[in-house]
Design an enzyme around this catalytic site. Structure first.
Site, PDB file in Angstrom:
ATOM      1  N   ARG A  20       0.827  -1.211   0.000  1.00  0.00           N
ATOM      2  CA  ARG A  20       0.000   0.000   0.000  1.00  0.00           C
ATOM      3  C   ARG A  20       0.859   1.258   0.000  1.00  0.00           C
ATOM      4  NH1 ARG A  20      -1.924  -3.720  -1.106  1.00  0.00           N
ATOM      5  NH2 ARG A  20      -3.753  -4.835  -0.358  1.00  0.00           N
ATOM      6  N   CYS A  49     -11.210  -2.138   2.371  1.00  0.00           N
ATOM      7  CA  CYS A  49     -10.612  -2.375   3.683  1.00  0.00           C
ATOM      8  C   CYS A  49     -10.276  -1.046   4.358  1.00  0.00           C
ATOM      9  CB  CYS A  49      -9.350  -3.217   3.547  1.00  0.00           C
ATOM     10  SG  CYS A  49      -9.687  -4.951   3.141  1.00  0.00           S
ATOM     11  N   GLU A  68      -5.973   2.337   6.046  1.00  0.00           N
ATOM     12  CA  GLU A  68      -5.713   2.142   4.624  1.00  0.00           C
ATOM     13  C   GLU A  68      -6.472   3.172   3.801  1.00  0.00           C
ATOM     14  OE1 GLU A  68      -6.502  -1.350   1.331  1.00  0.00           O
ATOM     15  OE2 GLU A  68      -5.465  -1.874   3.179  1.00  0.00           O
TER      16      GLU A  68
END
Length: 307
Positions: free
Chosen positions: A183, A231, A302
Site C-alpha cells: 500500500r 478495507c 488504509e
C-alpha cells in the site's frame, strides 16, 4: 476561505470548467461527506498543470479523486481543490499487438477504471491483472497505493509511470524508482498521468476463468454491494490480518449511528442510508481503540480521510 477569483483568468477558458461548492458524496463509494470548495476535470495535461499551479500559488490544498473507493470525506467537505481525471484524455488504453499478436505491453491512462482494465486484459488473454478483480478505483489510484490483495499487487506488473510533478513537468519513472511496497508508492507528490504495464500473453479462456474465480471469492467474502470503502485498515506487518483482529475483538456488527462493522468481513465498515461521515470516523476510532486494548496492536488506516 479562499477567494472565488483564485482560478479566474482572462487568457484561459479553464476556469469555466471549475465548479465551486461542488458535492462530492455521490462520487465516493461511501456516498458520504460534504462539498469541495473547487472541483474540476481537466481536458488536457496542460489544463491540469495550469489548474494545479494556480492552486499551489494561492495556497489552496489539492486532492486527487479517482474512483472514490478508498476515501472518506468529512461532513464539512474539503476546503480546497479536487481534481478528477475522468476526461477521455486520461482514460485511454493502448494495447501493443504487433502483427495481431499481443506482446503483453499495455499503456493505461491514470483515469482508467481499474475493474474495466483488468476484465478487458483477461478477455484478451493478458495475464497479470486478474488479482485486480473486485477492486474498484482507477489506475492512478492503484499506483498511488499499490492496490492489491492476497492474489497480488498492481505494482507487480508496472514497468513505467508518466507523472506530472508539482513543478508542472511531465517525467517518466521506472517502477524501481517508485519503491512500490505494501500500500505504498513514492511519487514525490506527483500525479499519475499514465502507466505502462507488462503482462503475460496466455490463453484468454484460462485467464478469464482466473479473473472470475478471484472475483467470485471476493464477492462471497466481502460486502461489495454495500456502501463501504474497501478495507479500512492495513494488515499489520506481523501477526494476524486486520480483519481477523477486529473479529477476535468481538467487533463484527459493532455500530455507531448509521455505520457498522460488516458481519461478512470485519475490515469493512458499511454505511446505512442515514449514516454520516462522522459516524464512520467514530466507529474507526472505536475499532482502533478496542484492537489496541485487546491485542496491543495499533491499526494503521488504509483509507484516506479528508477533513
Amino acid at each position: 476561505m479562499y477567494s472565488r477569483s483564485v482560478f479566474d483568468t482572462a487568457d484561459s477558458n479553464v476556469a469555466g470548467r471549475i465548479r465551486k461548492d461542488a458535492p462530492l458524496a455521490n462520487l465516493t463509494w461511501f456516498q458520504l461527506g460534504g462539498p469541495a470548495r473547487y472541483l474540476t476535470s481537466p481536458r488536457t495535461v496542460e489544463e491540469l498543470a495550469w489548474t494545479w499551479r494556480r492552486a499551489r500559488d494561492a495556497g489552496v490544498p489539492v486532492k486527487m479523486l479517482g474512483g472514490g473507493a478508498n476515501v472518506l470525506i468529512s461532513d464539512a467537505g474539503f476546503d480546497g481543490l479536487v481534481i478528477r481525471l475522468n476526461d477521455p484524455t486520461f482514460r485511454q488504453i493502448e494495447y501493443d499487438d504487433p502483427d495481431g499478436r499481443p506482446s503483453g505491453r499495455v499503456i493505461a491512462g491514470g483515469g482508467v477504471d481499474l475493474m474495466r482494465l483488468s476484465r478487458d486484459c483477461s478477455r484478451r488473454g493478458l495475464s497479470g491483472l486478474e488479482c485486480m478483480g473486485g477492486i474498484p478505483g482507477t489506475v492512478g489510484g492503484a499506483v498511488c497505493m499499490n492496490a492489491g490483495g492476497r492474489w497480488g499487487q498492481f505494482g507487480d506488473v508496472v514497468r513505467r509511470v508518466d507523472l506530472l510533478t508539482p513543478e508542472g513537468e511531465v517525467r517518466s519513472a521506472e517502477a524501481a524508482d517508485l519503491h512500490l511496497g505494501y500500500r505504498h508508492a513514492e511519487l514525490g507528490g506527483a500525479i499519475v498521468l499514465a502507466v505502462e504495464l507488462m503482462l503475460t500473453p496466455d490463453d484468454p479462456q484460462r485467464v478469464s476463468e482466473r479473473f472470475r474465480e478471484i472475483w467470485r471469492c471476493k464477492k462471497d467474502s466481502q460486502p461489495l454491494a454495500d456502501k463501504s470503502a474497501g478495507c479500512i485498515f492495513k494488515n499489520p506487518a506481523n501477526g494476524s490480518p486486520a480483519g481477523a483482529l477486529i473479529d477476535a475483538a468481538g467487533l463484527k456488527g459493532a455500530r455507531n449511528g448509521g455505520a457498522y462493522v460488516s458481519a461478512r468481513h470485519a475490515n469493512f465498515i458499511v454505511a446505512d442510508h442515514y449514516a454520516k461521515a462522522s459516524h464512520v470516523m467514530g466507529l474507526i476510532d472505536h475499532v482502533r481503540d478496542e484492537v489496541a486494548r485487546c491485542f496491543g496492536v495499533d491499526l494503521e488506516l488504509e483509507i484516506d480521510l479528508w477533513s
